[in-house]
Design an enzyme around this catalytic site. Structure first.
Site, PDB file in Angstrom:
ATOM      1  N   CYS A   1       0.953  -1.392  -0.436  1.00 26.66           N
ATOM      2  CA  CYS A   1       0.078   0.096   0.032  1.00 26.66           C
ATOM      3  C   CYS A   1       1.133   1.070  -0.044  1.00 26.66           C
ATOM      4  CB  CYS A   1      -0.895   0.430   1.194  1.00 26.66           C
ATOM      5  SG  CYS A   1      -0.340   0.069   2.737  1.00 26.66           S
TER       6      CYS A   1
ATOM      7  N   CYS B   1      -1.328   0.737   7.542  1.00 29.48           N
ATOM      8  CA  CYS B   1      -2.950   0.293   7.936  1.00 29.48           C
ATOM      9  C   CYS B   1      -3.506  -0.995   7.068  1.00 29.48           C
ATOM     10  CB  CYS B   1      -3.819   2.089   7.152  1.00 29.48           C
ATOM     11  SG  CYS B   1      -3.164   3.333   8.227  1.00 29.48           S
ATOM     12  N   ARG B   2      -3.288  -0.649   5.606  1.00 28.34           N
ATOM     13  CA  ARG B   2      -3.514  -1.445   4.849  1.00 28.34           C
ATOM     14  C   ARG B   2      -2.987  -2.752   4.689  1.00 28.34           C
ATOM     15  NH1 ARG B   2      -5.009   2.431   0.030  1.00 28.34           N
ATOM     16  NH2 ARG B   2      -3.221   3.431   1.133  1.00 28.34           N
ATOM     17  N   SER B   3      -1.425  -2.415   4.352  1.00 26.73           N
ATOM     18  CA  SER B   3      -0.814  -3.362   3.930  1.00 26.73           C
ATOM     19  C   SER B   3      -0.279  -4.722   4.959  1.00 26.73           C
ATOM     20  CB  SER B   3       0.271  -3.233   2.632  1.00 26.73           C
ATOM     21  OG  SER B   3       0.907  -2.562   3.464  1.00 26.73           O
TER      22      SER B   3
ATOM     23  N   ASN C   1       2.394   1.193   4.332  1.00 33.31           N
ATOM     24  CA  ASN C   1       2.751  -0.087   5.213  1.00 33.31           C
ATOM     25  C   ASN C   1       1.875  -0.228   6.366  1.00 33.31           C
ATOM     26  OD1 ASN C   1       5.387  -2.157   5.700  1.00 33.31           O
ATOM     27  ND2 ASN C   1       3.344  -2.357   5.358  1.00 33.31           N
TER      28      ASN C   1
ATOM     29  N   ASP D   1      -8.166   3.407   1.276  1.00 30.69           N
ATOM     30  CA  ASP D   1      -7.223   4.227   2.947  1.00 30.69           C
ATOM     31  C   ASP D   1      -7.643   4.642   3.728  1.00 30.69           C
ATOM     32  OD1 ASP D   1      -5.438   5.294   2.925  1.00 30.69           O
ATOM     33  OD2 ASP D   1      -4.437   6.585   2.695  1.00 30.69           O
TER      34      ASP D   1
END
Ligand code: 4NP
Length: 166
Positions: free
Chosen positions: A14, A19-21, A17, A137
């Site tokens: 993402c 939050c999402r990934s 690195n 995001d």
């Protein structure tokens, strides 16, 4: 000594690195353990501003809601070498995918590069009905947005496990 078949390896990417990934990494680790699958898993960001940082506290809290501790994860920036180290790289959104295409090692004058190179694709392309969509995001959002992120990455992680079992 086992046979010379390398174990599949998956990298989630993402922007930050944090939050999402990391949530995608945690979701696939959990699904892979549940399925008894050996797969090497990591995550990274296209940007380096958060390198060395733990995940966002809201991501840590969301993972904890599912019994998973990601507080020990540390952010890092994606590198060209990752295209040689991983069999598949998943971008969490379209901008991440464009940024990854820019750093993806290219062959010279249309010739393929020497050696293996990761397959690169948009993560939600794996999920029927969600093709072409982003894992949105949640950085500027709320705890609910992080719950949505978890749902999205879990759907995708289940598809990855299904594919790896075939
Ligand atoms: P991520 O979220 O890409 O899901 O880790 C973000 C984290 C940090 C920033 C943006 C998005 N940032 O601008 O610092």
């Amino acid at each position: 000594m086992g046979p010379l078949v390398s174990q599949p390896s998956v990298l989630f990417v993402c922007l930050g690195n944090i939050c999402r990934s990391p949530l995608a990494e945690a979701a696939l680790r959990a699904e892979a353990v549940a399925a008894g699958l050996a797969v090497s898993i990591d995550s990274a960001g296209t940007g380096g501003w958060h390198a060395g940082d733990p995940p966002d506290p809201r991501a840590v809290a969301e993972a904890a809601r599912h019994g998973i501790d990601i507080s020990g994860y540390r952010a890092r920036q994606v590198r060209r070498e990752d295209f040689q180290r991983f069999s598949t790289i998943y971008a969490l959104d379209q901008q991440n995918l464009r940024d990854l295409r820019r750093i993806q090692p290219k062959g010279f004058m249309g010739r393929p590069i020497a050696g293996p190179s990761a397959r690169l694709s948009l993560l939600m392309d794996l999920v029927p009905g969600r093709e072409g969509t982003a894992v949105i995001d949640p950085y500027g959002g709320t705890a609910e947005d992080f719950a949505t992120t978890w749902e999205d990455v879990t759907l995708a992680a289940r598809e990855i496990v299904t594919r790896l079992r075939r």
